[in-house]
Design an enzyme around this catalytic site. Structure first.
Site, short mmCIF file in Angstrom:
data_model
loop_
_atom_site.label_atom_id
_atom_site.label_comp_id
_atom_site.label_asym_id
_atom_site.label_seq_id
_atom_site.Cartn_x
_atom_site.Cartn_y
_atom_site.Cartn_z
N SER A 119 0.82 -1.21 0.00
CA SER A 119 0.00 0.00 0.00
C SER A 119 0.85 1.27 0.00
O SER A 119 2.00 1.26 0.45
CB SER A 119 -0.90 0.03 1.24
N1 SAH Z 1 -0.47 -5.28 4.02
C1 SAH Z 1 0.33 -5.58 2.85
C2 SAH Z 1 -0.33 -5.20 1.55
C3 SAH Z 1 -1.46 -6.05 1.28
S1 SAH Z 1 -1.91 -6.36 -0.38
C4 SAH Z 1 1.69 -4.94 2.92
O1 SAH Z 1 1.99 -4.24 3.89
O2 SAH Z 1 2.49 -5.18 2.02
C5 SAH Z 1 -3.23 -7.44 0.02
C6 SAH Z 1 -2.82 -8.84 0.35
O3 SAH Z 1 -3.97 -9.53 0.80
C7 SAH Z 1 -2.32 -9.61 -0.87
O4 SAH Z 1 -1.04 -10.12 -0.61
C8 SAH Z 1 -3.35 -10.71 -1.04
O5 SAH Z 1 -2.82 -11.91 -1.51
C9 SAH Z 1 -3.90 -10.87 0.37
N2 SAH Z 1 -5.22 -11.48 0.49
C10 SAH Z 1 -6.29 -11.36 -0.35
N3 SAH Z 1 -7.32 -12.10 0.10
C11 SAH Z 1 -6.91 -12.70 1.25
C12 SAH Z 1 -7.53 -13.59 2.17
N4 SAH Z 1 -8.76 -14.03 2.01
N5 SAH Z 1 -6.80 -13.99 3.24
C13 SAH Z 1 -5.51 -13.58 3.41
N6 SAH Z 1 -4.88 -12.74 2.57
C14 SAH Z 1 -5.56 -12.29 1.50
#
Ligand code: SAH
Length: 239
Positions: free
Chosen positions: A90
């Site tokens: 993000s």
């Molecule tokens: N917080 C992260 C950015 C998140 S991007 C950082 O600091 O880099 C969103 C992430 O959520 C992605 O890696 C995606 O694979 C994950 N995601 C999506 N759906 C999910 C689910 N149901 N459970 C766990 N992770 C999930």
């Protein structure tokens, strides 16, 4: 992007001259330290995140170590960056804002859904007791786990799986942060939140809103903060 690259180049040149010798790894770190200071001042503090402990946590979290090596020089830009598998880290401001909205306390146990690069978990780690973070894409989760361990974040636990059902072994949580967008609030996560606890979560599909939800004796108190754009939450929520 060019501007940042130029700035970084200039900073490196400055550090190089100042140290009067080879540009060492230390000099490069110093360049990133300067970019990070500026990121916090201009992108986060100037936009209204004033919690000093949150600003401090962002000042000491080496964001460039959470992005692919080829993109490190862009790590302090005012935007999200790709981290592979069609996912993103993000924008710094969003990380700062969400961290502040969580109102983290030293004794808190936090659940994060969407580990991604591990950066948000790293920012939280110095502010709270422990961070439990779940990532659905195995390679990203495994990489984040290795990275967090190598950097010495001893109070962050990464689990690979669908975050929809939370992490029952560690309930209840003082706060929950979701960094992928579901179209509705996953009910099991509400159940795993302490009474008085808060959840920060982007909700929606094409149009998403960042919401803060507080669990009270009378039910949920929900507030919309700003429109946002996150990658979609996948897994069981889609069924
Ligand atoms: N917080 C992260 C950015 C998140 S991007 C950082 O600091 O880099 C969103 C992430 O959520 C992605 O890696 C995606 O694979 C994950 N995601 C999506 N759906 C999910 C689910 N149901 N459970 C766990 N992770 C999930």
């Amino acid at each position: 992007m060019n501007r940042i690259r130029k700035t970084l180049g200039l900073m490196m040149a400055f550090v190089y001259c100042a140290s009067g010798g080879e540009q060492t790894g230390d000099a490069q770190d110093r360049g990133y330290d300067l970019l990070r200071e500026r990121m916090v001042a201009e992108q986060i503090e100037a936009r209204g995140v004033t919690d000093v402990s949150v600003l401090e946590a962002m000042r000491k979290s080496p964001r460039h170590l959470f992005v692919p090596e080829a993109l490190q020089y862009r790590a302090y830009e005012d935007n999200p960056l790709p981290i592979g598998k069609d996912q993103t880290i993000s924008q710094p401001y969003i990380v700062g804002l969400m961290t502040a909205l969580l109102e983290p306390k030293k004794s808190d146990r936090i659940l994060e859904i969407g580990t991604g690069s591990g950066y948000q978990a790293a920012v939280l780690s110095s502010l709270v007791d422990s961070v439990f973070t779940i990532e659905i894409i195995e390679s990203l989760g495994a990489q984040a786990r290795r990275r967090l361990a190598a950097l010495g974040y001893g109070n962050v636990w990464v689990r690979i799986g669908d975050g929809y059902r939370g992490w029952p072994e560690h309930v209840p949580f003082d706060a929950i942060i979701v960094t992928a967008a579901p179209s509705r609030i996953p009910e099991p996560l509400i159940d795993q939140l302490k009474l008085g606890g808060r959840m920060v979560i982007p909700v929606g599909e094409a149009n998403q809103e960042l919401q803060v939800i507080v669990k009270t004796v009378d039910g949920l108190r929900t507030r919309s903060v700003i429109p946002v754009r996150f990658v979609p939450m996948t897994g069981e929520i889609k069924k």
